[in-house]
Design an enzyme around this catalytic site. Structure first.
Site, PDB file in Angstrom:
ATOM      1  N   GLY A  66      -3.521   0.228 -20.945  1.00 39.37           N
ATOM      2  CA  GLY A  66      -2.949   0.282 -22.182  1.00 39.37           C
ATOM      3  C   GLY A  66      -2.929  -1.136 -22.925  1.00 39.37           C
ATOM      4  O   GLY A  66      -3.852  -1.783 -22.738  1.00 39.37           O
ATOM      5  N   ILE A  71      -0.956  -3.720 -22.972  1.00 40.04           N
ATOM      6  CA  ILE A  71      -0.772  -4.828 -22.144  1.00 40.04           C
ATOM      7  C   ILE A  71      -1.754  -4.913 -21.162  1.00 40.04           C
ATOM      8  O   ILE A  71      -2.380  -5.963 -20.810  1.00 40.04           O
ATOM      9  CB  ILE A  71       0.688  -4.697 -21.472  1.00 40.04           C
ATOM     10  CG1 ILE A  71       1.758  -4.808 -22.462  1.00 40.04           C
ATOM     11  CG2 ILE A  71       1.030  -5.740 -20.400  1.00 40.04           C
ATOM     12  CD1 ILE A  71       3.048  -4.810 -21.855  1.00 40.04           C
ATOM     13  N   THR A  77       5.315  -6.001 -13.539  1.00 37.07           N
ATOM     14  CA  THR A  77       5.983  -6.423 -14.615  1.00 37.07           C
ATOM     15  C   THR A  77       6.309  -5.397 -15.554  1.00 37.07           C
ATOM     16  O   THR A  77       6.547  -5.545 -16.714  1.00 37.07           O
ATOM     17  CB  THR A  77       5.241  -7.698 -15.290  1.00 37.07           C
ATOM     18  OG1 THR A  77       3.848  -7.143 -15.727  1.00 37.07           O
ATOM     19  CG2 THR A  77       4.832  -9.065 -14.448  1.00 37.07           C
ATOM     20  N   SER A  78       6.030  -4.134 -15.172  1.00 37.59           N
ATOM     21  CA  SER A  78       6.211  -3.001 -15.687  1.00 37.59           C
ATOM     22  C   SER A  78       7.674  -2.427 -15.657  1.00 37.59           C
ATOM     23  O   SER A  78       8.450  -2.561 -16.458  1.00 37.59           O
ATOM     24  CB  SER A  78       5.016  -1.848 -15.421  1.00 37.59           C
ATOM     25  OG  SER A  78       5.267  -0.773 -16.448  1.00 37.59           O
ATOM     26  N   ARG A  79       7.719  -1.371 -14.602  1.00 35.45           N
ATOM     27  CA  ARG A  79       8.960  -0.937 -14.148  1.00 35.45           C
ATOM     28  C   ARG A  79       9.197  -0.769 -12.726  1.00 35.45           C
ATOM     29  O   ARG A  79       8.215  -0.534 -12.089  1.00 35.45           O
ATOM     30  CB  ARG A  79       9.223   0.522 -14.867  1.00 35.45           C
ATOM     31  CG  ARG A  79       9.386   0.517 -16.464  1.00 35.45           C
ATOM     32  CD  ARG A  79      10.717  -0.027 -16.793  1.00 35.45           C
ATOM     33  NE  ARG A  79      10.839   0.143 -18.127  1.00 35.45           N
ATOM     34  CZ  ARG A  79      10.545  -0.856 -19.054  1.00 35.45           C
ATOM     35  NH1 ARG A  79       9.880  -2.069 -18.674  1.00 35.45           N
ATOM     36  NH2 ARG A  79      10.539  -0.874 -20.448  1.00 35.45           N
ATOM     37  N   GLU A  97      19.605  -4.213 -12.311  1.00 40.85           N
ATOM     38  CA  GLU A  97      19.746  -5.568 -13.157  1.00 40.85           C
ATOM     39  C   GLU A  97      20.963  -5.705 -13.512  1.00 40.85           C
ATOM     40  O   GLU A  97      21.526  -4.688 -14.338  1.00 40.85           O
ATOM     41  CB  GLU A  97      18.676  -5.745 -13.976  1.00 40.85           C
ATOM     42  CG  GLU A  97      17.111  -5.365 -13.584  1.00 40.85           C
ATOM     43  CD  GLU A  97      15.880  -5.526 -14.355  1.00 40.85           C
ATOM     44  OE1 GLU A  97      16.264  -5.772 -15.600  1.00 40.85           O
ATOM     45  OE2 GLU A  97      14.793  -5.477 -14.263  1.00 40.85           O
ATOM     46  N   HIS A 128      13.644 -10.526 -15.210  1.00 47.25           N
ATOM     47  CA  HIS A 128      12.958  -9.728 -16.544  1.00 47.25           C
ATOM     48  C   HIS A 128      12.937 -10.657 -17.334  1.00 47.25           C
ATOM     49  O   HIS A 128      13.675 -10.409 -18.658  1.00 47.25           O
ATOM     50  CB  HIS A 128      14.202  -8.502 -16.620  1.00 47.25           C
ATOM     51  CG  HIS A 128      13.394  -7.513 -17.311  1.00 47.25           C
ATOM     52  ND1 HIS A 128      13.974  -6.127 -16.962  1.00 47.25           N
ATOM     53  CD2 HIS A 128      12.412  -7.218 -18.045  1.00 47.25           C
ATOM     54  CE1 HIS A 128      13.098  -5.145 -17.702  1.00 47.25           C
ATOM     55  NE2 HIS A 128      12.401  -5.983 -18.262  1.00 47.25           N
TER      56      HIS A 128
END
Length: 303
Positions: free
Chosen positions: A138, A140, A219-221, A250, A269
């Site tokens: 996408g 990113i 670095t997404s989810r 988190e 994060h």
């Protein structure tokens, strides 16, 4: 980050600078507020929380998408939800900070230098000529691909709906399957939206498919990658290392096994945490408040 005096005569502004881990904590801190500005997805706004915030009329989220806000519940409780601008470049840059940090053992070598430890104790992994596998292409993922190409990497990508034409437009090879991408890549980076189809997408069997010299970066989810499987993979040496900027809980609990897992580069994060993004978030928040007070909300989010 923004000129809050623009709403200072109409709004009493209060800043909360600590994480609120429970609904009780949110209610105690913001129960009397009519406007709340939420930072990304740190605080879930559920139906029960909206019911406990009867004064709330405007909820602002940084960015134009927030999976932690129940938009249907907000509407039922008469709460307008607005967003702000957000930039995709900061998480791209952080992704490469992690990839380079892993490849060249940056943390270990820096710590050795500062502590008068061994000089040149590791052998770095090359990027040039290696394959970068992207799960997701996408906004990113496409920008991550361009950097990989600049390093001279062979870039491939896969996602359930990725087409040959879309991959070709980005100069990327379309992997025939998730399995082939994992088996053939030296670095695998996750750039997918979390949903029913992607939750747990990378499990133990998937990580086992990767090369023992490969690295996995997320670095997404966090929930896209099975966290227990990742911990085991690092301890048992299934892969050379892993990096992550996202975690299922988190802040990450002090006793979480990823904190001490070998060959793991973790960050708290920070993907979206940059000056340019924060200026956009808070300037946008002020604009949202002004527009709401004027009776014409902007950048509203709906189901």
């Amino acid at each position: 980050m923004a000129d809050w005096t623009r709403v200072g005569t109409d709004v009493e502004v209060r800043s909360l600078q600590r994480h609120l881990p429970t609904e009780d904590a949110v209610v105690a801190a913001a129960g009397d507020c009519e406007i709340v500005v939420a930072m990304r997805e740190r605080t879930p706004f559920t139906d029960t929380l909206f019911a406990r915030l009867p004064q709330l009329r405007l909820l602002i989220t940084s960015g134009m998408r927030n999976a932690s806000i129940d938009l249907a519940a907000a509407a039922r409780h008469g709460v307008t939800v607005c967003g702000t601008a957000s930039n995709s470049e900061p998480p791209v840059e952080l992704t490469w900070a992690i990839i380079l940090g892993l490849a060249r053992n940056v943390v270990r070598e820096s710590n050795a230098l500062r502590d008068a430890g061994p000089w040149q104790s590791t052998l770095g992994a090359d990027l040039y000529g290696r394959r970068l596998g992207l799960l997701g292409l996408g906004k990113i993922g496409t920008k991550v691909a361009r950097v990989g190409q600049a390093f001279g990497m062979d870039v491939a990508a896969w996602s359930e709906n990725l087409t040959e034409a879309r991959a070709a437009a980005a100069g990327v090879t379309l992997a025939p399957s998730k399995e082939e991408l994992l088996e053939s890549s030296d670095f695998v980076s996750v750039h997918l939206v979390l949903g029913d189809r992607t939750r747990g997408l990378i499990g133990a069997d998937d990580i086992r498919r990767m090369r023992s010299t490969a690295y996995l970066v997320n670095t997404s989810r966090a929930a896209i990658v099975d966290q227990d499987a990742l911990v085991r993979a690092l301890h048992d040496g299934w892969i050379a290392g892993a990096g992550a900027d996202v975690f299922e809980t988190e802040p990450l609990p002090a006793d979480h096994p990823l904190r001490t897992a070998p060959n793991f580069l973790g960050l708290p994060h920070l993907g979206y945490v940059s000056r340019r993004n924060y200026e956009g978030y808070f300037e946008g928040a002020v604009e949202d408040i002004e527009a709401f007070l004027a009776g014409s909300p902007v950048r509203t989010l709906t189901t």
